[in-house]
Design a protein around this motif. Structure first.
Motif, mmCIF file in Angstrom:
data_model
loop_
_atom_site.group_PDB
_atom_site.id
_atom_site.type_symbol
_atom_site.label_atom_id
_atom_site.label_comp_id
_atom_site.label_asym_id
_atom_site.label_seq_id
_atom_site.Cartn_x
_atom_site.Cartn_y
_atom_site.Cartn_z
ATOM 1 N N VAL A 25 -42.275 56.928 -44.111
ATOM 2 C CA VAL A 25 -41.110 56.122 -44.475
ATOM 3 C C VAL A 25 -40.224 55.922 -43.247
ATOM 4 O O VAL A 25 -39.715 54.822 -43.010
ATOM 5 C CB VAL A 25 -40.314 56.767 -45.635
ATOM 6 C CG1 VAL A 25 -39.012 56.027 -45.889
ATOM 7 C CG2 VAL A 25 -41.155 56.805 -46.897
ATOM 8 N N PHE A 26 -40.056 56.958 -42.458
ATOM 9 C CA PHE A 26 -39.248 56.857 -41.240
ATOM 10 C C PHE A 26 -39.848 55.840 -40.271
ATOM 11 O O PHE A 26 -39.138 54.981 -39.737
ATOM 12 C CB PHE A 26 -39.115 58.227 -40.563
ATOM 13 C CG PHE A 26 -38.310 58.179 -39.305
ATOM 14 C CD1 PHE A 26 -36.920 58.103 -39.359
ATOM 15 C CD2 PHE A 26 -38.926 58.205 -38.062
ATOM 16 C CE1 PHE A 26 -36.170 58.056 -38.187
ATOM 17 C CE2 PHE A 26 -38.191 58.153 -36.895
ATOM 18 C CZ PHE A 26 -36.801 58.079 -36.961
ATOM 19 N N VAL A 27 -41.152 55.921 -40.067
ATOM 20 C CA VAL A 27 -41.822 55.003 -39.137
ATOM 21 C C VAL A 27 -41.661 53.561 -39.596
ATOM 22 O O VAL A 27 -41.268 52.687 -38.812
ATOM 23 C CB VAL A 27 -43.318 55.373 -38.966
ATOM 24 C CG1 VAL A 27 -44.074 54.288 -38.233
ATOM 25 C CG2 VAL A 27 -43.449 56.699 -38.235
ATOM 26 N N GLY A 50 -33.152 50.163 -46.082
ATOM 27 C CA GLY A 50 -33.538 50.637 -47.413
ATOM 28 C C GLY A 50 -34.520 51.799 -47.341
ATOM 29 O O GLY A 50 -34.385 52.789 -48.062
ATOM 30 N N PHE A 51 -35.513 51.672 -46.447
ATOM 31 C CA PHE A 51 -36.469 52.770 -46.273
ATOM 32 C C PHE A 51 -35.757 54.028 -45.778
ATOM 33 O O PHE A 51 -35.995 55.130 -46.288
ATOM 34 C CB PHE A 51 -37.564 52.377 -45.270
ATOM 35 C CG PHE A 51 -38.659 51.526 -45.848
ATOM 36 C CD1 PHE A 51 -39.553 52.031 -46.772
ATOM 37 C CD2 PHE A 51 -38.807 50.204 -45.449
ATOM 38 C CE1 PHE A 51 -40.569 51.249 -47.299
ATOM 39 C CE2 PHE A 51 -39.820 49.406 -45.957
ATOM 40 C CZ PHE A 51 -40.699 49.928 -46.889
ATOM 41 N N LEU A 93 -47.466 44.938 -33.986
ATOM 42 C CA LEU A 93 -46.484 45.795 -34.641
ATOM 43 C C LEU A 93 -46.502 45.577 -36.156
ATOM 44 O O LEU A 93 -46.412 46.533 -36.930
ATOM 45 C CB LEU A 93 -45.079 45.539 -34.085
ATOM 46 C CG LEU A 93 -43.978 46.457 -34.595
ATOM 47 C CD1 LEU A 93 -44.273 47.910 -34.253
ATOM 48 C CD2 LEU A 93 -42.632 46.034 -34.027
ATOM 49 N N GLY A 94 -46.659 44.334 -36.568
ATOM 50 C CA GLY A 94 -46.743 44.030 -37.995
ATOM 51 C C GLY A 94 -47.954 44.675 -38.639
ATOM 52 O O GLY A 94 -47.865 45.228 -39.737
ATOM 53 N N TYR A 95 -49.084 44.613 -37.956
ATOM 54 C CA TYR A 95 -50.299 45.238 -38.490
ATOM 55 C C TYR A 95 -50.163 46.762 -38.547
ATOM 56 O O TYR A 95 -50.618 47.399 -39.499
ATOM 57 C CB TYR A 95 -51.530 44.850 -37.676
ATOM 58 C CG TYR A 95 -51.998 43.436 -37.930
ATOM 59 C CD1 TYR A 95 -52.450 43.046 -39.184
ATOM 60 C CD2 TYR A 95 -51.983 42.473 -36.919
ATOM 61 C CE1 TYR A 95 -52.889 41.753 -39.428
ATOM 62 C CE2 TYR A 95 -52.420 41.168 -37.153
ATOM 63 C CZ TYR A 95 -52.866 40.817 -38.410
ATOM 64 O OH TYR A 95 -53.292 39.541 -38.654
ATOM 65 N N VAL A 96 -49.536 47.334 -37.534
ATOM 66 C CA VAL A 96 -49.304 48.787 -37.541
ATOM 67 C C VAL A 96 -48.413 49.149 -38.734
ATOM 68 O O VAL A 96 -48.697 50.097 -39.469
ATOM 69 C CB VAL A 96 -48.669 49.249 -36.214
ATOM 70 C CG1 VAL A 96 -48.147 50.685 -36.312
ATOM 71 C CG2 VAL A 96 -49.657 49.116 -35.069
ATOM 72 N N ASP A 97 -47.356 48.370 -38.923
ATOM 73 C CA ASP A 97 -46.445 48.628 -40.030
ATOM 74 C C ASP A 97 -47.159 48.535 -41.373
ATOM 75 O O ASP A 97 -46.970 49.378 -42.249
ATOM 76 C CB ASP A 97 -45.269 47.646 -39.983
ATOM 77 C CG ASP A 97 -44.274 47.916 -41.089
ATOM 78 O OD1 ASP A 97 -43.837 49.081 -41.226
ATOM 79 O OD2 ASP A 97 -43.926 46.970 -41.820
ATOM 80 N N LYS A 98 -47.981 47.521 -41.556
ATOM 81 C CA LYS A 98 -48.687 47.367 -42.834
ATOM 82 C C LYS A 98 -49.695 48.498 -43.040
ATOM 83 O O LYS A 98 -49.911 48.935 -44.177
ATOM 84 C CB LYS A 98 -49.389 46.006 -42.916
ATOM 85 C CG LYS A 98 -48.426 44.837 -42.958
ATOM 86 C CD LYS A 98 -47.372 45.009 -44.052
ATOM 87 C CE LYS A 98 -46.028 44.564 -43.544
ATOM 88 N NZ LYS A 98 -44.889 45.097 -44.243
ATOM 89 N N ALA A 102 -49.567 50.959 -46.158
ATOM 90 C CA ALA A 102 -50.710 51.162 -47.056
ATOM 91 C C ALA A 102 -50.946 52.658 -47.268
ATOM 92 O O ALA A 102 -51.168 53.108 -48.407
ATOM 93 C CB ALA A 102 -51.961 50.485 -46.493
ATOM 94 N N VAL A 103 -50.881 53.424 -46.196
ATOM 95 C CA VAL A 103 -51.044 54.874 -46.311
ATOM 96 C C VAL A 103 -49.892 55.455 -47.129
ATOM 97 O O VAL A 103 -50.093 56.331 -47.977
ATOM 98 C CB VAL A 103 -51.140 55.537 -44.911
ATOM 99 C CG1 VAL A 103 -51.151 57.052 -45.017
ATOM 100 C CG2 VAL A 103 -52.369 55.029 -44.166
ATOM 101 N N LEU A 104 -48.689 54.957 -46.902
ATOM 102 C CA LEU A 104 -47.517 55.434 -47.643
ATOM 103 C C LEU A 104 -47.692 55.224 -49.145
ATOM 104 O O LEU A 104 -47.375 56.115 -49.940
ATOM 105 C CB LEU A 104 -46.255 54.715 -47.155
ATOM 106 C CG LEU A 104 -44.965 55.018 -47.924
ATOM 107 C CD1 LEU A 104 -44.627 56.501 -47.858
ATOM 108 C CD2 LEU A 104 -43.823 54.175 -47.371
#
Length: 116
Positions: A25-27, A50-51, A93-98, A102-104
């Motif tokens: 969530v932090f990341v 929000g996160f 960065l967008g792909y890393v975030d997604k 997904a793991v979250l």
């Protein structure tokens, strides 16, 4: 803010799975705040806030069990918003975030299921 005994933060009961969820969530929160500032998109930054706010609620043990399904929905909604908002201009960065998100989602579902 945190006190050693009877303090504000309620972290004694947190497992490594909980801390992994907090890390994820932090990341994603930091990525959203950063991307929102760099791209000049206030709603993206607000999603990040929000996160990060959810982490505070979680560590305060404020309706922790309810935060799992709310977090799942909140995170799932980020996928179509990202897809539409970027319209073919996707970044690493967008792909890393997604990937993080997904793991979250899986981790939050696991925590919700195991704490029933």
């Amino acid at each position: 803010m945190a006190q050693a005994s009877g303090g504000y933060l309620k972290t004694e009961s947190l497992t490594p799975g909980h801390w992994f969820a907090v890390l994820l969530v932090f990341v994603t929160g930091v990525i959203h705040v950063y991307a929102g500032i760099i791209e000049g998109r206030i709603p993206v930054s607000l999603a990040g806030v929000g996160f990060l706010g959810a982490i505070v609620l979680f560590l305060l043990d404020y309706r922790r069990r309810l935060l799992y399904p709310v977090g799942i929905v909140y995170t799932v909604v980020q996928f179509p918003l990202w897809y539409v908002a970027n319209a073919g201009e996707y970044t690493t960065l967008g792909y890393v975030d997604k990937t993080v998100q997904a793991v979250l989602i899986v981790v939050l579902a696991f925590l919700y299921w195991t704490e029933r």
